[in-house]
Design an enzyme around this catalytic site. Structure first.
Site, mmCIF file in Angstrom:
data_model
loop_
_atom_site.group_PDB
_atom_site.id
_atom_site.type_symbol
_atom_site.label_atom_id
_atom_site.label_comp_id
_atom_site.label_asym_id
_atom_site.label_seq_id
_atom_site.Cartn_x
_atom_site.Cartn_y
_atom_site.Cartn_z
ATOM 1 N N ASP A 57 18.590 -3.210 12.738
ATOM 2 C CA ASP A 57 17.352 -3.840 13.198
ATOM 3 C C ASP A 57 16.279 -2.617 12.913
ATOM 4 O O ASP A 57 16.225 -1.940 13.933
ATOM 5 C CB ASP A 57 17.348 -4.492 14.551
ATOM 6 C CG ASP A 57 16.231 -5.499 14.725
ATOM 7 O OD1 ASP A 57 15.430 -5.478 13.701
ATOM 8 O OD2 ASP A 57 16.059 -6.028 15.946
ATOM 9 N N LEU A 58 15.428 -2.880 12.169
ATOM 10 C CA LEU A 58 14.402 -1.811 11.802
ATOM 11 C C LEU A 58 13.277 -1.870 12.803
ATOM 12 O O LEU A 58 12.866 -3.094 13.204
ATOM 13 C CB LEU A 58 13.700 -2.026 10.554
ATOM 14 C CG LEU A 58 14.800 -1.720 9.457
ATOM 15 C CD1 LEU A 58 14.217 -1.828 8.095
ATOM 16 C CD2 LEU A 58 15.252 -0.229 9.398
ATOM 17 N N TYR A 62 6.871 -3.798 9.469
ATOM 18 C CA TYR A 62 5.652 -3.663 8.746
ATOM 19 C C TYR A 62 4.871 -2.421 9.062
ATOM 20 O O TYR A 62 4.398 -1.681 8.158
ATOM 21 C CB TYR A 62 4.875 -5.088 8.961
ATOM 22 C CG TYR A 62 5.688 -6.312 8.387
ATOM 23 C CD1 TYR A 62 6.667 -6.265 7.551
ATOM 24 C CD2 TYR A 62 4.675 -7.522 8.547
ATOM 25 C CE1 TYR A 62 7.271 -7.406 7.145
ATOM 26 C CE2 TYR A 62 5.184 -8.543 7.826
ATOM 27 C CZ TYR A 62 6.572 -8.517 7.382
ATOM 28 O OH TYR A 62 6.927 -9.757 6.872
ATOM 29 N N ARG A 94 1.663 -0.937 21.517
ATOM 30 C CA ARG A 94 2.517 -1.540 22.492
ATOM 31 C C ARG A 94 2.298 -0.972 23.701
ATOM 32 O O ARG A 94 2.061 -1.635 24.837
ATOM 33 C CB ARG A 94 4.095 -1.604 22.320
ATOM 34 C CG ARG A 94 4.103 -2.528 20.791
ATOM 35 C CD ARG A 94 5.461 -2.654 20.582
ATOM 36 N NE ARG A 94 5.756 -2.996 19.354
ATOM 37 C CZ ARG A 94 6.828 -3.685 18.778
ATOM 38 N NH1 ARG A 94 8.019 -3.624 19.422
ATOM 39 N NH2 ARG A 94 6.837 -4.116 17.398
ATOM 40 N N GLU A 150 16.481 -6.902 8.972
ATOM 41 C CA GLU A 150 17.617 -6.906 9.700
ATOM 42 C C GLU A 150 19.021 -6.996 8.678
ATOM 43 O O GLU A 150 18.816 -7.663 7.598
ATOM 44 C CB GLU A 150 17.743 -8.019 10.690
ATOM 45 C CG GLU A 150 16.830 -7.998 11.704
ATOM 46 C CD GLU A 150 17.062 -9.293 12.750
ATOM 47 O OE1 GLU A 150 18.283 -9.377 13.066
ATOM 48 O OE2 GLU A 150 16.281 -10.096 12.780
#
Length: 498
Positions: A57-58, A62, A94, A150
Site C-alpha cells: 500500500d503506497l 498522489y 496531516r 495497492e
C-alpha cells in the site's frame, strides 16, 4: 474503473462496488465447499495456510507523485485537489490537521500554508501505478492490482525456493524484517512462522526497490491470505511493514471497530447486518448462521462468516492489462442536458486518447451517473450497450469523426436513465469503455484465417489485393470438401490477384 475524483482508487478508502466485487470473487472461490456441513454457529478453524501473501500500500500516492515531479514540495504541507476536495495530502499536511477528503476551504483554515496542486488529470498517477506493478512482477508473476496504489503479491513459490536454498542450521537464524503484529513471539521450529519471516524479507526488498528505482515509499502487510495481509499492512504507517503470525489472527480481526472495516463487506451488506443488530466482529462471529442465511442467502452468509474469522481462500489473480478504461467527473450539481453532454464530451476525449495509446478496441460502452442524495451513501446507476462495428473500426486511429456517433450513443443511454423533461440533480458522470479486444483476436470465419488483406492496394484497379497465407490451395480441399464451395470460391476470386 480508473478515474475517481475522490480517493477511492488512490488510497484504498474503499467503496461499496469494490467491496461487493471482492465479496463476489470470494464467493466464487469458496462456493464449492460452502454448502456442506452448515452449522448453526460457525466456529473458527485453525489457520494452517502455507501461502505467503503481501499487500503493498503506497503512502499518500498522489502526493508522492507530485513531490517526485517537483522536489521543492517535499518538505511543505501539500494537498492534491480535485474539485472542492483535498483528496489526499502528505504527512507534513496531516501533522497540521489536514485530512483526506477534506473540503478545500476547511483545509486552508486549518493550514493556511497548505500548498494545493490540481490532481484532476490522473495520467501521471496511472503511469506511475503501472510502473509499481511491473516492478513487483519482477519478484513474483502473481501480482493483483487493487486500485492505483495497492497490490497483492503471492510470494508462496518464491518463499519456497528460498527455503530450499537454506541449510538446516540457517533456518534457525531467520529473522523478521519490520514489525510482528501484537509483538507475538516467533517460533523458529514452526515452519509457518519461518515462511512468513522469509516473506517479510522479500517484502522489504520490494519496498527498497520501489524507493531506489521509483522514489516511492509504502507499507506492506505479510500474512497467509489477502484479507489478513490487507488488514495488517495498515497497522504501522507510513513506510513500514508488519507480519501477522497465525496465532494473532483473531486478535487482529477483533480489533476492528466495526464490521464495515472488513474488506469484502460493503455498504448494503453492512446495512443488512446492522438491521439484525450486528455491528462488531464479535457480533458477527457469534450470530446464528441459520438466521444469517435466511436474510442474506447461504453463499453470502457463509462467506462473510468466514471473513469474520479471518478466513479467505481467494487467490491472488494476476491483473494483466486493464480490462476497461473509464474517466469520471464529480461535481456539486449538474441539472441540464446541455451541461451533461458537455461533460460527457470532455470525458470521451480523454478516453479516445487512451484507446489510441493502448491499441485495443472497446466493443462496449457504459455510462454511469450518480444522483444527489441527502444521505451519506450515494448509489450509482449505469446503462451500457454494444458499440456499432463501423464505429469500432475508427476507434484508436486518431480519427475524431467517432466523437459525434459516440456522444449520440452516450446521450441515448443518459436519457434512458434521466428524464430530461423533469428536474434532476446529478453529482457524477462516468464513461467506461469495456470489452477490450486486440485487433488479432476478433472473431474470424474459415476464409479469414487463410486470406488477409495486404498492406498495399492494387496499383491500377484500386481494389484491395489478397494474399494467401499459412495454407496452400490443397489445404482448402482438405477443409472444404464440397465441390460447390470451391466453385463459388473460384467465381469470387475471378479476376483478382491471389
Amino acid at each position: 474503473m480508473e478515474k475517481k475524483w475522490v480517493e477511492l482508487e488512490e488510497e484504498g478508502c474503499g467503496n461499496e462496488e469494490d467491496d461487493e466485487a471482492w465479496a463476489m470473487e470470494l464467493l466464487d472461490v469458496g462456493a464449492a465447499g460452502s454448502l456442506q456441513g452448515v452449522h448453526d454457529q460457525v466456529l473458527p478453524t485453525q489457520n494452517s495456510s502455507t501461502r505467503v501473501i503481501v499487500h503493498v500500500d503506497l503512502d499518500c500516492f498522489y502526493a508522492q507523485v507530485e513531490m517526485i515531479s517537483n522536489p521543492e514540495l517535499k518538505d511543505k504541507p501539500l494537498g492534491v485537489q480535485q474539485k472542492y476536495l483535498v483528496v489526499t495530502c502528505n504527512y507534513e499536511a496531516r501533522k497540521l490537521g489536514v485530512k483526506k477528503l477534506m473540503n478545500v476551504r476547511v483545509a486552508k483554515e486549518k493550514c493556511p500554508q497548505l500548498v494545493l496542486v490540481n490532481g484532476e488529470d490522473l495520467t501521471r498517477y496511472r503511469e506511475m501505478s503501472y510502473k509499481v506493478t511491473e516492478l513487483l512482477e519482477e519478484f513474483s508473476p502473481v501480482v493483483e492490482r487493487l486500485g492505483f496504489d495497492e497490490n497483492f503479491v503471492d510470494l508462496t513459490e518464491m518463499v519456497e525456493k528460498r527455503l530450499q536454498q537454506l541449510q538446516s542450521d540457517e533456518l534457525s537464524a531467520v529473522t523478521v524484517s519490520g514489525h510482528v503484529y501484537n509483538n507475538q513471539s516467533i517460533n523458529l521450529h514452526d515452519i509457518l512462522h519461518i515462511r512468513l519471516l522469509v516473506g517479510s524479507q522479500i517484502a522489504a526488498e520490494m519496498r527498497e526497490a520501489m524507493y531506489n528505482r521509483l522514489g516511492l515509499t509504502g507499507c506492506a502487510g505479510v500474512a497467509s491470505n489477502k484479507l489478513l495481509a490487507k488488514l495488517v499492512s495498515g497497522v504501522f504507517k507510513p513506510n513500514q511493514q508488519t507480519v501477522l503470525l497465525p496465532e494473532s489472527c483473531q486478535h487482529l480481526i477483533r480489533s476492528l471497530n466495526h464490521i464495515k472495516e472488513i474488506p469484502g463487506i460493503g455498504y448494503k451488506t453492512t446495512k443488512c447486518l446492522e438491521a439484525l443488530g450486528i455491528t462488531s466482529v464479535h457480533d458477527l462471529q457469534t450470530f446464528s448462521s441459520k438466521i444469517l442465511e435466511k436474510e442474506l442467502g447461504i453463499l453470502v452468509a457463509q462467506r462473510i462468516l468466514k471473513l469474520s474469522f479471518g478466513e479467505d481462500n481467494s487467490p491472488v489473480i494476476p491483473s494483466g492489462p486493464p480490462q476497461s478504461f473509464s474517466e469520471e467527473d464529480s461535481f456539486k450539481k449538474c441539472s441540464s442536458e446541455v451541461e451533461a453532454k458537455k461533460r460527457i464530451e470532455e470525458l470521451l476525449v480523454s478516453l479516445l486518447n487512451r484507446v489510441c495509446r493502448d491499441g485495443r478496441k472497446p466493443h462496449t460502452v457504459k455510462l454511469i451517473i450518480r444522483r444527489y442524495s441527502s444521505e451519506k451513501h450515494y448509489g450509482r446507476e449505469s446503462r451500457q450497450c454494444p458499440i456499432p462495428s463501423h464505429v469500432i473500426q475508427k476507434l484508436g486511429t486518431g480519427n475524431y469523426d467517432v466523437m459525434t456517433p459516440m456522444v449520440d450513443i452516450l446521450m441515448k443511454l443518459f436519457r434512458n436513465m434521466v428524464n430530461v423533461k423533469m428536474p434532476f440533480h446529478l453529482t457524477l458522470l462516468s464513461v467506461c469503455f469495456c470489452n477490450l479486444k486486440a485487433l488479432n483476436t476478433a472473431k474470424k470465419g474459415p476464409m479469414d484465417y487463410y486470406l488477409t488483406p495486404s498492406l498495399t492496394t492494387a496499383s491500377h484497379s484500386g481494389k484491395r489485393s489478397f494474399v494467401l497465407i499459412k495454407k496452400s490451395l490443397s489445404s482448402f480441399q482438405l477443409i472444404f470438401k464440397k465441390k460447390s464451395f470451391l466453385e463459388n470460391l473460384e467465381k469470387n476470386f475471378k479476376g483478382k490477384k491471389v
